[in-house]
Design a protein around this motif. Structure first.
Motif, short mmCIF file in Angstrom:
data_model
loop_
_atom_site.label_atom_id
_atom_site.label_comp_id
_atom_site.label_asym_id
_atom_site.label_seq_id
_atom_site.Cartn_x
_atom_site.Cartn_y
_atom_site.Cartn_z
N UNK A 1 0.82 -1.16 0.09
CA UNK A 1 0.05 0.11 0.12
C UNK A 1 0.94 0.62 -0.02
N UNK A 2 1.56 1.47 1.02
CA UNK A 2 2.55 2.00 0.70
C UNK A 2 3.54 2.53 -0.87
N UNK A 3 4.30 1.30 -1.09
CA UNK A 3 4.83 1.30 -2.72
C UNK A 3 6.21 1.20 -2.24
N UNK B 1 20.29 -2.95 17.57
CA UNK B 1 20.55 -2.63 16.28
C UNK B 1 21.19 -1.36 16.21
N UNK B 2 21.52 -0.60 15.52
CA UNK B 2 22.12 0.88 15.24
C UNK B 2 20.50 0.95 13.29
N UNK B 3 20.28 0.24 12.88
CA UNK B 3 19.68 -0.30 11.95
C UNK B 3 17.78 0.82 12.35
N UNK B 4 17.51 1.34 11.21
CA UNK B 4 16.66 2.30 12.04
C UNK B 4 15.23 1.36 11.36
N UNK C 1 13.04 6.17 6.78
CA UNK C 1 11.87 5.29 5.77
C UNK C 1 11.30 6.58 4.96
N UNK C 2 12.01 6.83 3.66
CA UNK C 2 11.82 8.18 2.96
C UNK C 2 11.66 7.23 1.45
#
Length: 312
Positions: A56-58, A280-283, A233-234
């Motif tokens: 839904x968000x592509x 983790x540093x992974x956002x 998260x863009x």
């Protein structure tokens, strides 16, 4: 001054390599436009191949197009062109995901980037839903895969045993939700290849799927998983993650690894945040990869280049 540009056959070969990339349900959500006057490719989202229920968000669309973009860069470099790439170049045209201008470099086309060497893996890479054996991927190979993700501005994390089980449980939950969602089920049936007969296979985390004619065996009890993500998260991050994903997959192919992908669980907002390791540093996690050593599988079908490329 006239811009040097590749011939038609080269342009078509570059796009053929680009479209060997993986995409959710093999929907292949990309279009390419080649502008001869400027030796520039435009990569555009093919909205008629989008998945509004499953994606839904592509996010998955951008991941798939990012993977295709990376293959284009690899193929261009292999053909001795320098691919000058710009992500999301027009804020008023969100369908235009990237431009790639081809230049003849004064020196080596691939100074230290290692892109050209990945070219043989483009058409050998496969997505496998078959069992892998229990042989552990060696630490030096894992380190090489991490470096591949980092080269494209992403991170790759191999979760520990407890985290692997948590991720598998979340993916099973998401697969169950997908089955109960008529829109997602319809999209799966529309886009997924139907290959009846033969030995059984399963979805990423364990749900049985239609049989595949490629051999059988027991699935590993605790798969070797890797989480690929970025800090933000863009849409631009999704495109970077797609390029990183494909670079990791091509490097894995070069090390004779089998791979499978899952991004479906990450489209359920209440499940997605629990996939990442809190230490983790992974956002943001964008893709879960299953890696290991498994039997060969055939390539999935691709649309002809004539359906995805326009030359002007």
């Amino acid at each position: 001054m006239r811009v040097e540009t590749p011939g038609t056959r080269t342009v078509e070969a570059l796009v053929e390599a680009a479209t060997a990339a993986p995409s959710l349900h093999n929907a292949q959500p990309w279009r390419f436009r080649y502008l001869k006057d400027t030796a520039t490719f435009e990569l555009r989202a093919a909205l008629d191949h989008a998945l509004p229920h499953s994606d839904p968000d592509g996010r998955a669309l951008h991941l798939g197009c990012g993977a295709a973009l990376f293959n284009l860069r690899v193929a261009a470099t292999h053909a001795s062109w320098r691919p000058v790439t710009v992500l999301l170049p027009d804020r008023y045209d969100p369908r235009l995901l990237a431009t790639v201008r081809l230049e003849r470099p004064a020196g080596p086309a691939d100074p230290g980037a290692g892109l050209a060497g990945l070219h043989p893996a483009i058409h050998r890479r496969r997505t496998s839903r078959l069992p892998f054996d229990d042989e552990r991927v060696p630490d030096p190979v894992r380190a090489t895969l991490r470096e591949a993700a980092e080269a494209e501005g992403a991170q790759l994390h191999f979760p520990s045993g407890w985290h692997v089980q948590t991720v598998l449980d979340l993916i099973r939950d998401a697969e169950g939700r997908d089955l109960a969602d008529p829109g997602r089920t319809a999209e799966l049936h529309r886009w997924s290849e139907d290959a009846p007969g033969g030995a059984s296979a399963r979805d990423f985390a364990g749900r049985p799927v239609p049989a595949r004619p490629h051999g059988g065996g027991e699935f590993e009890e605790l798969p070797q998983l890797a989480l690929l993500g970025t800090r933000e998260d863009r849409p631009a991050d999704w495109l970077r993650a797609g390029q990183a994903m494909e670079r990791v997959l091509l490097v894995a192919t070069g090390h004779h690894l089998s791979t499978a992908l899952s991004s479906e669980a990450l489209d359920w907002s209440d499940l997605r945040w629990t996939v990442r390791d809190p230490l983790s540093s992974m956002g943001q996690v964008h893709v879960v990869l299953r890696v290991g050593y498994g039997p060969p599988v055939p390539a999935t079908p691709r649309r002809p280049v004539s359906q995805v490329l326009r030359v002007e």
